[in-house]
Design an enzyme around this catalytic site. Structure first.
Site, PDB file in Angstrom:
ATOM      1  N   ARG A  51       0.833  -1.209   0.000  1.00  0.00           N
ATOM      2  CA  ARG A  51       0.000   0.000   0.000  1.00  0.00           C
ATOM      3  C   ARG A  51       0.866   1.257   0.000  1.00  0.00           C
ATOM      4  NH1 ARG A  51      -4.786   1.676   4.329  1.00  0.00           N
ATOM      5  NH2 ARG A  51      -5.203   3.727   3.426  1.00  0.00           N
TER       6      ARG A  51
ATOM      7  N   CYS B  74     -19.106  -2.350   0.726  1.00  0.00           N
ATOM      8  CA  CYS B  74     -18.277  -1.196   1.078  1.00  0.00           C
ATOM      9  C   CYS B  74     -18.975  -0.466   2.215  1.00  0.00           C
ATOM     10  CB  CYS B  74     -18.119  -0.272  -0.126  1.00  0.00           C
ATOM     11  SG  CYS B  74     -17.093   1.192   0.173  1.00  0.00           S
TER      12      CYS B  74
ATOM     13  N   TYR C 117     -14.197   9.911  -2.104  1.00  0.00           N
ATOM     14  CA  TYR C 117     -13.234   9.504  -3.120  1.00  0.00           C
ATOM     15  C   TYR C 117     -13.309  10.371  -4.369  1.00  0.00           C
ATOM     16  CZ  TYR C 117     -12.219   5.326  -0.409  1.00  0.00           C
ATOM     17  OH  TYR C 117     -11.831   4.473   0.600  1.00  0.00           O
TER      18      TYR C 117
END
Length: 421
Positions: free
Chosen positions: A90, A164, A244
């Site tokens: 990551r 999610c 996002y």
């Protein structure tokens, strides 16, 4: 009822365990198996999980194993929450794209593609193991990028639904702002995983009054602050974009911010070390407050709700999930995976009808869906050219020179995870 959690050594897991314990009437688990190759983490997380169950009087048995086949055998549902390459991968996803002036993020852009390439083959292998041991088991995917991973599972014929926590997070926050019970808030939630908008907020269900204009008028500052976007953006759109969307709507500003601040991966890695120390304390028998900063808020409630519906134990009448489009958004292929409100039962998820979308949203959804199709092909079949085409198609990349540079960097940083490289 038996459930298995693949990636059970994650520091997220106590959040999930807490939800299983509190909501046992919705999901009467008799056996819970935590599966993870990291034996040291698994021992710490498994110990805390058993103490949480014991404190809350849950009669279920918790087992731990590094053997995937043994862990998923005879499971009624398998939850996937793995991270291939761990926080080290990551960290790379969030840094090397910045060298080309592009957003470095683990689920979207070049970093998101890298994660998809690492993850899809591993998930499909696990899913095949599940199918061999129990072809009737449901797979609930919380592994990012959820949309691409869920599409891979569905195209391979698995019984899968993607999950999610963005939508349930909005639901809970809006309910608090409106001073109503969370169950009273129904979201007109539409888009792709990590590319969604709340185009309406209704009280009482899909047919309820849309109070989104009131919500924004009375609480716009709080909503915008939570999104880390200027209120002007929210007011001009008249909807609530997922946080996002700031990577798209404020790309260059976010890149500059990322270049001057520690990566989220480094923050999470430090947090995880502290959490694992806490988990090793035999006196700890509840999820620590620090876990709330780790991310994944309300994941457990969403997971329990979804599993309960899929396994015939009730569940909410409407849930936001990732599932096959099948005509719901007519401008997308039927086999695309979308994130919308759906009814869920033992047969799976069936999306609710979605009103015609403004081109402002439909255009971006179609664009990113095209990228996701190319990303999945690259994940399934490999090859530098497929990686390049996926990057060129992504709206956060989109330029030939950037795509060339990012392709080389992606392969160099992920070679150990790419069988074809």
């Amino acid at each position: 009822m038996k459930l298995a959690v693949v990636g059970g050594g994650s520091t997220y897991t106590p959040e999930l365990i807490d939800g299983f314990a509190r909501l046992r009437d919705s999901l009467p688990i008799e056996e819970l198996v935590l599966v993870d190759p990291a034996a040291d983490r698994l021992e710490l997380v498994g110990g805390l999980a058993r103490r949480i169950f014991a404190k809350q009087g849950h009669p279920g048995v918790i087992r731990t194993t590094s053997d995937v086949d043994a862990g998923v055998a005879d499971a009624d549902a398998v939850l996937l929450q793995l991270r291939v390459g761990g926080q080290a991968a990551r960290q790379q996803d969030e840094t090397w794209p910045l060298e080309c002036g592009c957003v470095g993020q683990e689920t979207t852009g070049a970093g998101g593609l890298a994660k998809a390439l690492r993850t899809v083959p591993v998930v499909l292998d696990i899913a095949e193991r599940v199918r061999r041991t129990n072809p009737n088991a449901w797979i609930i995917d919380f592994t990012n990028p959820v949309g691409i991973v869920t599409r891979a599972l569905l195209q391979a014929g698995h019984k899968a639904v993607g999950l999610c926590n963005v939508a349930i997070g909005f639901q809970r926050k809006f309910a608090k702002l409106l001073d109503v019970a969370p169950g009273e808030v129904h979201l007109d939630h539409v888009g792709l995983n990590h590319l969604t908008w709340e185009t309406g907020v209704r009280l009482g269900g899909p047919g309820g009054d849309d109070i989104l204009p009131r919500l924004l008028a009375e609480h716009g500052d709080a909503v915008a602050a939570d999104l880390r976007m200027p209120r002007e953006i929210v007011d001009r759109l008249g909807v609530v974009p997922s946080y996002y969307l700031r990577y798209f709507y404020q790309h260059d500003a976010v890149v500059e911010e990322m270049r001057t601040k520690p990566s989220r991966a480094s923050e999470v890695a430090a947090m995880e070390q502290e959490l694992l120390k806490m988990y090793g304390d035999p006196a700890l028998d509840e999820k620590p407050e620090l876990l709330a900063k780790r991310g994944g808020a309300f994941y457990s409630e969403a997971a329990v709700d979804l599993a309960a519906s899929l396994l015939g134990n009730g569940g909410s009448p409407y849930q936001v999930v990732n599932t096959v489009n099948n005509g719901t958004l007519p401008f997308l292929p039927d086999d695309a995976v979308i994130e919308v409100q759906a009814t869920v039962d033992g047969k799976g998820a069936k999306p609710l009808a979605v009103p015609k979308l403004d081109p402002l949203y439909a255009g971006l959804i179609a664009h990113v869906t095209g990228y996701e199709d190319l990303a999945l092909q690259a994940a399934l079949h490999g090859g530098r050219d497929r990686v390049f085409k996926a990057l060129l198609a992504h709206p956060l990349v989109g330029q030939y020179t950037y795509a060339e540079q990012l392709t080389d960097r992606l392969i160099a940083h992920n070679r150990e995870h790419l069988a074809w490289a």
